[in-house]
Motif scaffolding. Structure first.
Motif, PDB file in Angstrom:
ATOM      1  N   ASP A   1       0.813  -1.217   0.000  1.00 22.33           N
ATOM      2  CA  ASP A   1       0.000   0.000   0.000  1.00 22.33           C
ATOM      3  C   ASP A   1       0.844   1.262   0.000  1.00 22.33           C
ATOM      4  N   GLY A   2       1.933   1.271   0.770  1.00 20.18           N
ATOM      5  CA  GLY A   2       2.808   2.440   0.800  1.00 20.18           C
ATOM      6  C   GLY A   2       3.446   2.697  -0.550  1.00 20.18           C
ATOM      7  N   ALA A   3       3.903   1.611  -1.185  1.00 24.83           N
ATOM      8  CA  ALA A   3       4.511   1.752  -2.507  1.00 24.83           C
ATOM      9  C   ALA A   3       3.487   2.261  -3.515  1.00 24.83           C
ATOM     10  N   LYS A   4       2.289   1.691  -3.505  1.00 20.81           N
ATOM     11  CA  LYS A   4       1.246   2.102  -4.455  1.00 20.81           C
ATOM     12  C   LYS A   4       0.859   3.563  -4.249  1.00 20.81           C
ATOM     13  N   LYS A   5       0.750   3.986  -3.007  1.00 20.87           N
ATOM     14  CA  LYS A   5       0.403   5.375  -2.713  1.00 20.87           C
ATOM     15  C   LYS A   5       1.488   6.330  -3.216  1.00 20.87           C
ATOM     16  N   LEU A   6       2.750   5.951  -3.014  1.00 18.98           N
ATOM     17  CA  LEU A   6       3.845   6.800  -3.470  1.00 18.98           C
ATOM     18  C   LEU A   6       3.850   6.874  -4.999  1.00 18.98           C
ATOM     19  N   VAL A   7       3.560   5.775  -5.674  1.00 23.71           N
ATOM     20  CA  VAL A   7       3.444   5.781  -7.127  1.00 23.71           C
ATOM     21  C   VAL A   7       2.349   6.752  -7.560  1.00 23.71           C
ATOM     22  N   ASP A   8       1.204   6.697  -6.899  1.00 25.50           N
ATOM     23  CA  ASP A   8       0.090   7.572  -7.264  1.00 25.50           C
ATOM     24  C   ASP A   8       0.454   9.047  -7.088  1.00 25.50           C
ATOM     25  N   ILE A   9       1.098   9.367  -5.971  1.00 29.11           N
ATOM     26  CA  ILE A   9       1.486  10.757  -5.725  1.00 29.11           C
ATOM     27  C   ILE A   9       2.535  11.199  -6.735  1.00 29.11           C
ATOM     28  N   ALA A  10       3.486  10.322  -7.040  1.00 30.20           N
ATOM     29  CA  ALA A  10       4.509  10.647  -8.036  1.00 30.20           C
ATOM     30  C   ALA A  10       3.869  10.950  -9.387  1.00 30.20           C
ATOM     31  N   GLY A  11       2.844  10.182  -9.739  1.00 27.43           N
ATOM     32  CA  GLY A  11       2.173  10.384 -11.017  1.00 27.43           C
ATOM     33  C   GLY A  11       1.464  11.719 -11.121  1.00 27.43           C
TER      34      GLY A  11
ATOM     35  N   LEU B   1       2.767  -0.034 -10.408  1.00 29.97           N
ATOM     36  CA  LEU B   1       3.724   0.879 -11.031  1.00 29.97           C
ATOM     37  C   LEU B   1       3.697   0.733 -12.554  1.00 29.97           C
ATOM     38  N   LYS B   2       3.683  -0.499 -13.036  1.00 25.93           N
ATOM     39  CA  LYS B   2       3.669  -0.723 -14.480  1.00 25.93           C
ATOM     40  C   LYS B   2       2.445  -0.088 -15.133  1.00 25.93           C
ATOM     41  N   ALA B   3       1.319  -0.118 -14.427  1.00 26.87           N
ATOM     42  CA  ALA B   3       0.066   0.400 -14.980  1.00 26.87           C
ATOM     43  C   ALA B   3      -0.114   1.896 -14.761  1.00 26.87           C
ATOM     44  N   SER B   4       0.827   2.540 -14.085  1.00 28.51           N
ATOM     45  CA  SER B   4       0.650   3.935 -13.662  1.00 28.51           C
ATOM     46  C   SER B   4       0.842   4.957 -14.771  1.00 28.51           C
ATOM     47  N   GLY B   5       1.538   4.572 -15.829  1.00 25.71           N
ATOM     48  CA  GLY B   5       1.875   5.535 -16.867  1.00 25.71           C
ATOM     49  C   GLY B   5       3.208   6.222 -16.642  1.00 25.71           C
ATOM     50  N   LEU B   6       3.799   6.030 -15.462  1.00 30.10           N
ATOM     51  CA  LEU B   6       5.115   6.588 -15.172  1.00 30.10           C
ATOM     52  C   LEU B   6       6.200   5.807 -15.913  1.00 30.10           C
ATOM     53  N   THR B   7       7.284   6.494 -16.251  1.00 31.66           N
ATOM     54  CA  THR B   7       8.481   5.782 -16.677  1.00 31.66           C
ATOM     55  C   THR B   7       9.020   5.045 -15.460  1.00 31.66           C
ATOM     56  N   TYR B   8       9.204   3.731 -15.599  1.00 35.06           N
ATOM     57  CA  TYR B   8       9.546   2.935 -14.419  1.00 35.06           C
ATOM     58  C   TYR B   8      10.744   2.029 -14.674  1.00 35.06           C
ATOM     59  N   ALA B   9      11.358   1.607 -13.573  1.00 32.07           N
ATOM     60  CA  ALA B   9      12.352   0.541 -13.573  1.00 32.07           C
ATOM     61  C   ALA B   9      12.116  -0.270 -12.309  1.00 32.07           C
ATOM     62  N   ILE B  10      12.100  -1.597 -12.450  1.00 32.54           N
ATOM     63  CA  ILE B  10      11.865  -2.482 -11.316  1.00 32.54           C
ATOM     64  C   ILE B  10      13.032  -3.446 -11.211  1.00 32.54           C
ATOM     65  N   LEU B  11      13.717  -3.415 -10.074  1.00 32.59           N
ATOM     66  CA  LEU B  11      14.866  -4.279  -9.835  1.00 32.59           C
ATOM     67  C   LEU B  11      14.481  -5.355  -8.828  1.00 32.59           C
TER      68      LEU B  11
END
Length: 198
Positions: free
Chosen positions: A86-96, A134-144
């Motif tokens: 949830d924390g990660a998803k929320k941060l993704v949303d705010i970043a977007g 994150l993948k579905a957010s529309g942001l440019t992403y990288a996942i390690l």
């Protein structure tokens, strides 16, 4: 670049901050009010925020966000969900919503599975859900997605992708450098990759 680092007080996060500063960038550590910031690199910026209750302006004026946070190995399922999912998803949303140009996610080997099994199933499911968001957010992403982490020194080379041995290890130093490089130069843009130290 202005780079926000979530999980900055952790073992990996501290090394991410130091490497970014060594490369001439200005990282900002996302910290809870109760966080011990004594071991953070000298001169790093601080921004107050709790992944369980993030302010809407937490990503303001940031070019890139690095999520290197984790609930820790000794916490229960509820905290894993609150932080790793949830924390990660929320941060993704705010970043977007904040014109962030890139979001770099520290995940885990095995998080590509939608329905993982075994002792780490709940943790891996949380990571999977965060990665998918994150993948579905529309942001440019990288996942390690590193294998088991160690506190070893940095290696000269790392292995990425299908050649990774799932039973191998990855040093936090290698992980930190790759997260920072992905944030700075986009070397993993649009990818979700497994990783081990060579």
């Amino acid at each position: 670049m202005n780079i926000l680092v979530a999980g900055a007080t952790g073992k990996t996060g501290r090394q991410v901050l130091q490497y970014l500063m060594d490369q001439g960038h200005q990282p900002t550590a996302l910290v809870r009010e109760s966080s011990d910031t004594g071991d953070l690199p000298h001169g790093v910026n601080l921004r107050s925020g709790d992944l369980a209750d993030l302010p809407s302006d937490v990503c303001d004026n940031m070019d890139v966000v690095i999520f290197a946070a984790g609930s820790g190995g000794n916490t229960g399922a509820e905290m894993t969900d609150r932080v790793d999912r949830d924390g990660a998803k929320k941060l993704v949303d705010i970043a977007g919503r904040s014109d962030v140009k890139r979001f770099v996610m520290l995940s885990s080997v095995g998080a590509d599975q939608a329905n993982p099994t075994g002792d780490l199933a709940h943790y891996l499911k949380a990571k999977h859900d965060a990665d998918a968001h994150l993948k579905a957010s529309g942001l440019t992403y990288a996942i390690l997605r590193p294998v088991a982490l160690t506190d070893d020194d940095r290696h000269q080379e790392v292995t990425l992708g299908d050649a990774v041995d799932k039973s191998a290890t990855a040093s936090r130093a290698d992980v930190a450098h790759l997260l920072a490089d992905a944030a700075i130069n986009g070397c993993l843009d649009g990818q979700a990759v497994d990783m081990q130290s060579a």
